[in-house]
Write a protein that holds these residues in place. Structure first.
Motif, PDB file in Angstrom:
ATOM      1  N   ALA A   1      37.727  55.873   0.986  1.00 18.16           N
ATOM      2  CA  ALA A   1      36.601  55.111   1.530  1.00 18.16           C
ATOM      3  C   ALA A   1      36.994  54.460   2.850  1.00 18.16           C
ATOM      4  N   ALA A   2      38.179  53.896   2.899  1.00 16.39           N
ATOM      5  CA  ALA A   2      38.638  53.225   4.118  1.00 16.39           C
ATOM      6  C   ALA A   2      38.697  54.206   5.286  1.00 16.39           C
ATOM      7  N   LYS A   3      39.162  55.407   5.037  1.00 19.53           N
ATOM      8  CA  LYS A   3      39.219  56.413   6.103  1.00 19.53           C
ATOM      9  C   LYS A   3      37.825  56.700   6.651  1.00 19.53           C
ATOM     10  N   GLY A   4      36.862  56.840   5.749  1.00 16.85           N
ATOM     11  CA  GLY A   4      35.491  57.102   6.180  1.00 16.85           C
ATOM     12  C   GLY A   4      34.889  55.941   6.945  1.00 16.85           C
ATOM     13  N   TYR A   5      35.091  54.742   6.453  1.00 11.87           N
ATOM     14  CA  TYR A   5      34.555  53.562   7.142  1.00 11.87           C
ATOM     15  C   TYR A   5      35.213  53.375   8.505  1.00 11.87           C
ATOM     16  N   GLU A   6      36.494  53.696   8.606  1.00  9.59           N
ATOM     17  CA  GLU A   6      37.188  53.597   9.899  1.00  9.59           C
ATOM     18  C   GLU A   6      36.529  54.512  10.924  1.00  9.59           C
ATOM     19  N   ILE A   7      36.140  55.705  10.495  1.00 12.93           N
ATOM     20  CA  ILE A   7      35.470  56.646  11.404  1.00 12.93           C
ATOM     21  C   ILE A   7      34.155  56.053  11.891  1.00 12.93           C
ATOM     22  N   VAL A   8      33.412  55.455  10.982  1.00 17.28           N
ATOM     23  CA  VAL A   8      32.124  54.863  11.346  1.00 17.28           C
ATOM     24  C   VAL A   8      32.319  53.735  12.354  1.00 17.28           C
ATOM     25  N   VAL A   9      33.239  52.841  12.058  1.00 19.56           N
ATOM     26  CA  VAL A   9      33.464  51.675  12.931  1.00 19.56           C
ATOM     27  C   VAL A   9      33.905  52.123  14.326  1.00 19.56           C
ATOM     28  N   SER A  10      34.739  53.153  14.382  1.00 16.21           N
ATOM     29  CA  SER A  10      35.227  53.587  15.690  1.00 16.21           C
ATOM     30  C   SER A  10      34.238  54.487  16.429  1.00 16.21           C
ATOM     31  N   SER A  11      33.308  55.106  15.722  1.00 12.16           N
ATOM     32  CA  SER A  11      32.381  56.059  16.355  1.00 12.16           C
ATOM     33  C   SER A  11      31.110  55.430  16.899  1.00 12.16           C
ATOM     34  N   ILE A  12      30.662  54.363  16.273  1.00 12.85           N
ATOM     35  CA  ILE A  12      29.390  53.753  16.674  1.00 12.85           C
ATOM     36  C   ILE A  12      29.677  52.550  17.568  1.00 12.85           C
TER      37      ILE A  12
ATOM     38  N   LEU B   1      35.533  47.463   4.965  1.00 11.15           N
ATOM     39  CA  LEU B   1      36.947  47.578   5.313  1.00 11.15           C
ATOM     40  C   LEU B   1      37.676  46.260   5.090  1.00 11.15           C
ATOM     41  N   ILE B   2      37.040  45.165   5.414  1.00 14.50           N
ATOM     42  CA  ILE B   2      37.652  43.858   5.172  1.00 14.50           C
ATOM     43  C   ILE B   2      37.886  43.670   3.677  1.00 14.50           C
ATOM     44  N   ASP B   3      36.897  44.026   2.875  1.00 12.76           N
ATOM     45  CA  ASP B   3      37.027  43.915   1.422  1.00 12.76           C
ATOM     46  C   ASP B   3      38.152  44.812   0.901  1.00 12.76           C
ATOM     47  N   ILE B   4      38.174  46.046   1.359  1.00 12.53           N
ATOM     48  CA  ILE B   4      39.203  46.983   0.896  1.00 12.53           C
ATOM     49  C   ILE B   4      40.588  46.491   1.265  1.00 12.53           C
ATOM     50  N   TYR B   5      40.774  46.114   2.518  1.00 12.26           N
ATOM     51  CA  TYR B   5      42.113  45.768   2.987  1.00 12.26           C
ATOM     52  C   TYR B   5      42.604  44.407   2.500  1.00 12.26           C
ATOM     53  N   PHE B   6      41.693  43.512   2.168  1.00 13.23           N
ATOM     54  CA  PHE B   6      42.124  42.221   1.623  1.00 13.23           C
ATOM     55  C   PHE B   6      42.219  42.243   0.101  1.00 13.23           C
ATOM     56  N   SER B   7      41.382  43.050  -0.564  1.00 13.14           N
ATOM     57  CA  SER B   7      41.285  42.942  -2.021  1.00 13.14           C
ATOM     58  C   SER B   7      41.656  44.196  -2.804  1.00 13.14           C
TER      59      SER B   7
ATOM     60  N   LEU C   1      47.464  43.946   4.951  1.00  7.46           N
ATOM     61  CA  LEU C   1      47.110  42.742   5.698  1.00  7.46           C
ATOM     62  C   LEU C   1      46.997  42.967   7.199  1.00  7.46           C
ATOM     63  N   ASP C   2      47.793  43.870   7.744  1.00  4.57           N
ATOM     64  CA  ASP C   2      47.669  44.145   9.182  1.00  4.57           C
ATOM     65  C   ASP C   2      46.278  44.691   9.502  1.00  4.57           C
ATOM     66  N   LYS C   3      45.843  45.677   8.735  1.00  6.27           N
ATOM     67  CA  LYS C   3      44.523  46.257   8.967  1.00  6.27           C
ATOM     68  C   LYS C   3      43.415  45.270   8.594  1.00  6.27           C
ATOM     69  N   ALA C   4      43.644  44.465   7.576  1.00  5.50           N
ATOM     70  CA  ALA C   4      42.648  43.473   7.178  1.00  5.50           C
ATOM     71  C   ALA C   4      42.410  42.475   8.306  1.00  5.50           C
ATOM     72  N   CYS C   5      43.474  42.021   8.912  1.00  5.60           N
ATOM     73  CA  CYS C   5      43.347  41.069  10.019  1.00  5.60           C
ATOM     74  C   CYS C   5      42.684  41.729  11.221  1.00  5.60           C
ATOM     75  N   GLU C   6      43.051  42.963  11.480  1.00  2.00           N
ATOM     76  CA  GLU C   6      42.450  43.709  12.588  1.00  2.00           C
ATOM     77  C   GLU C   6      40.938  43.873  12.377  1.00  2.00           C
ATOM     78  N   GLN C   7      40.531  44.228  11.172  1.00  2.67           N
ATOM     79  CA  GLN C   7      39.108  44.420  10.882  1.00  2.67           C
ATOM     80  C   GLN C   7      38.344  43.099  10.910  1.00  2.67           C
TER      81      GLN C   7
END
Length: 160
Positions: A49-60, A80-86, A91-97
């Motif tokens: 799921a995170a991979k797919g959401y990353e594509i969306v965030v970077s594409s739009i 992505l925030i939910d996935i990376y924090f919970s 934490l690196d990606k969570a903070c970035e998102q």
């Protein structure tokens, strides 16, 4: 001379159409990625799921004038925030998102694209995510203090 003029006219007509076509295919890819990410998230497959959401965030782009696409971008950022924090802690990606989300909310707030109720929800989440930024700041402070301690430790106990 006529060939050169015809060539210039052809380029000025075809080039913008090629750009629109590329944008449409990028948007379509983002939509497909979003649907797949939603399925993966629902099934508990958080890394996929995170991979797919990353594509969306970077594409739009955040300045897109489509409410549907902007909401898709914002919702992906939230997931992505939910996935990376919970769910699948990184934490690196969570903070970035989280930082990205805060910037995006600031940009869309005055964009006039979102409905008031959706904007209100994103602003409320922005307040909730402030605690994540505190966590990120504390983490960075601890990392820097750790590096400082390691340096001091190495200097003190350095073998001569």
């Amino acid at each position: 001379m006529k060939k050169l003029l015809l060539f210039i006219v052809a380029i000025t007509v075809i080039a913008p159409l090629a750009g629109v076509s590329q944008d449409k295919s990028t948007i379509r890819a983002a939509e497909l990625s979003y649907k797949a990410a939603e399925r993966s998230y629902k099934n508990g497959e958080y890394n996929d799921a995170a991979k797919g959401y990353e594509i969306v965030v970077s594409s739009i782009p955040v300045n897109v004038q489509s409410r549907k696409l902007l909401e898709m971008k914002m919702e992906s950022n939230i997931k992505l925030i939910d996935i990376y924090f919970s769910k699948s802690v990184n934490l690196d990606k969570a903070c970035e998102q989280t930082t990205s989300y805060m910037e995006n909310v600031r940009r869309v707030k005055n964009g006039g694209v979102l409905k008031s109720k959706d904007l209100l929800r994103y602003l409320e989440l922005q307040q909730d995510f402030e605690k994540h930024l505190t966590t990120c700041a504390n983490r960075e402070k601890i990392d820097s203090e750790k590096k400082s301690f390691e340096k001091t430790f190495d200097e003190e106990f350095k073998e001569d």
